[in-house]
Design an enzyme around this catalytic site. Structure first.
Site, mmCIF file in Angstrom:
data_model
loop_
_atom_site.group_PDB
_atom_site.id
_atom_site.type_symbol
_atom_site.label_atom_id
_atom_site.label_comp_id
_atom_site.label_asym_id
_atom_site.label_seq_id
_atom_site.Cartn_x
_atom_site.Cartn_y
_atom_site.Cartn_z
ATOM 1 N N LYS A 15 -13.590 18.096 21.720
ATOM 2 C CA LYS A 15 -13.945 16.849 20.850
ATOM 3 C C LYS A 15 -13.565 17.163 19.448
ATOM 4 C CE LYS A 15 -18.328 16.838 21.817
ATOM 5 N NZ LYS A 15 -18.191 17.999 22.807
ATOM 6 N N THR A 16 -13.826 18.478 19.181
ATOM 7 C CA THR A 16 -13.678 18.702 17.570
ATOM 8 C C THR A 16 -12.139 18.816 17.100
ATOM 9 O OG1 THR A 16 -15.756 20.068 17.620
ATOM 10 C CG2 THR A 16 -13.999 20.511 15.753
ATOM 11 N N LYS A 32 -19.985 14.837 11.058
ATOM 12 C CA LYS A 32 -20.627 15.609 12.311
ATOM 13 C C LYS A 32 -22.177 15.330 11.948
ATOM 14 C CE LYS A 32 -21.202 18.559 16.051
ATOM 15 N NZ LYS A 32 -20.687 18.428 17.375
ATOM 16 N N GLY A 99 -20.001 13.441 18.053
ATOM 17 C CA GLY A 99 -21.358 13.571 18.654
ATOM 18 C C GLY A 99 -21.572 15.061 19.074
HETATM 19 N N1 LIG Z 1 -5.568 21.018 22.793
HETATM 20 C C1 LIG Z 1 -5.931 22.317 22.644
HETATM 21 N N2 LIG Z 1 -5.377 23.275 22.435
HETATM 22 C C2 LIG Z 1 -5.835 24.525 22.414
HETATM 23 N N3 LIG Z 1 -6.997 24.917 22.285
HETATM 24 C C3 LIG Z 1 -7.927 23.739 22.339
HETATM 25 C C4 LIG Z 1 -7.433 22.228 22.421
HETATM 26 N N4 LIG Z 1 -8.502 21.594 22.448
HETATM 27 C C5 LIG Z 1 -9.815 22.456 22.445
HETATM 28 N N5 LIG Z 1 -9.204 23.838 22.347
HETATM 29 C C6 LIG Z 1 -10.195 24.747 22.117
HETATM 30 O O1 LIG Z 1 -11.060 24.755 23.148
HETATM 31 C C7 LIG Z 1 -12.383 24.910 22.479
HETATM 32 C C8 LIG Z 1 -13.386 23.948 22.596
HETATM 33 O O2 LIG Z 1 -12.880 22.776 21.939
HETATM 34 P P1 LIG Z 1 -13.573 22.159 20.824
HETATM 35 O O3 LIG Z 1 -12.974 21.007 20.251
HETATM 36 O O4 LIG Z 1 -14.426 22.871 19.755
HETATM 37 O O5 LIG Z 1 -14.591 21.334 21.897
HETATM 38 P P2 LIG Z 1 -15.967 20.610 21.873
HETATM 39 O O6 LIG Z 1 -16.040 20.034 20.434
HETATM 40 O O7 LIG Z 1 -15.968 19.193 22.703
HETATM 41 O O8 LIG Z 1 -17.129 21.518 21.942
HETATM 42 C C9 LIG Z 1 -12.081 25.591 21.040
HETATM 43 O O9 LIG Z 1 -12.127 27.133 21.419
HETATM 44 C C10 LIG Z 1 -10.876 24.810 20.764
HETATM 45 O O10 LIG Z 1 -10.118 25.652 19.700
HETATM 46 MG MG LIG Z 2 -17.473 19.958 18.673
#
Ligand SMILES: Nc1ncnc2c1ncn2[C@@H]1O[C@H](COP(=O)(O)OP(=O)(O)O)[C@@H](O)[C@H]1O
Ligand SMILES: [Mg+2]
Length: 206
Positions: A15-16, A32, A99
């Site tokens: 998501k992030t 956020k 979220g």
């Molecule tokens: N498209 C992507 N390519 C490489 N790493 C990703 C990608 N999407 C997410 N990640 C990695 O996966 C992990 C979780 O992603 P994150 O965006 O923080 O998830 P959420 O916000 O849903 O908890 C992080 O370490 C992020 O850097």
């Molecule tokens: Mg997140």
């Protein structure tokens, strides 16, 4: 276009990363509302780095809670009272709101993320893995959002292409396939911006 709520099928689905790419694509503002867990850095901090936008585009969180767990519990541990009034949407547009966790994560003991989304009235984007298990998780997320009156704008997939799963979710869920971001071997503002414009059509967010 006023903005979107970015939710997901789970925590750690991307998501992030997606929200950072979308905020950059829309030249918008990121918020956020509830950050639970501070010691490993914050989502706002990661979006600041990954979006390449100026710091003023990253709005301050309404709640910064110490413990990385469900916001209702993290607030209890910090002895903080979470109120709806303090979670009003900031006025900046276009606004990308991320979220905490998934749609049925409690913000307070009796009030869930999806209830908050419904109150805000912004359309939701569901971030979903393409990996095994995604059909069930994605369809459940879509159903609970709709059951609470949250408009579902579409699904953004993360991971390797799995055309059958992606199409099955969009067909049964009657929802738009917004695109698919692959897992990037190197993740920074430049690689994300390049991958994002390949993966998503800006007009899908208008
Ligand atoms: N498209 C992507 N390519 C490489 N790493 C990703 C990608 N999407 C997410 N990640 C990695 O996966 C992990 C979780 O992603 P994150 O965006 O923080 O998830 P959420 O916000 O849903 O908890 C992080 O370490 C992020 O850097
Ligand atoms: Mg997140």
């Amino acid at each position: 276009m006023t903005g979107f709520v970015v939710t997901g099928t789970d925590t750690d689905v991307g998501k992030t990363v997606f929200a950072a790419g979308l905020t950059a694509l829309l030249d918008g503002w990121y918020w956020k509302p509830v950050q639970a867990g501070l010691s490993d850095g914050t989502d706002a901090g990661r979006v600041a780095a990954l979006s390449g936008l100026s710091q003023e585009r990253i709005l301050p969180e309404a709640y910064r809670l110490t413990t990385p767990c469900s916001p209702h519990r993290a607030a209890e541990i910090d002895e903080v009272e979470v109120t709806r009034e303090h979670l009003a949407l900031p006025p900046q547009r276009p606004l990308v709101v991320e979220g905490a966790g998934g749609a049925l994560v409690p913000v307070t003991p009796d009030w869930l993320m999806a209830d908050l989304f419904a109150e805000w009235g912004l359309p939701a984007i569901v971030v979903a893995r393409t990996a095994l298990g995604t059909i069930n998780h994605s369809l459940m997320t879509i159903e609970v959002l709709r059951a609470r009156g949250v408009p579902v704008h579409g699904v953004a997939f993360i991971g390797d292409a799995v055309p059958d799963s992606e199409q099955t979710i969009c067909r049964i869920g009657a929802v738009r396939h917004l695109g698919r971001l692959p897992v990037l071997p190197q993740l920074d503002a430049k690689t994300l911006r390049q991958a994002f414009v390949r993966a998503f059509d800006k007009s899908a967010f208008s």
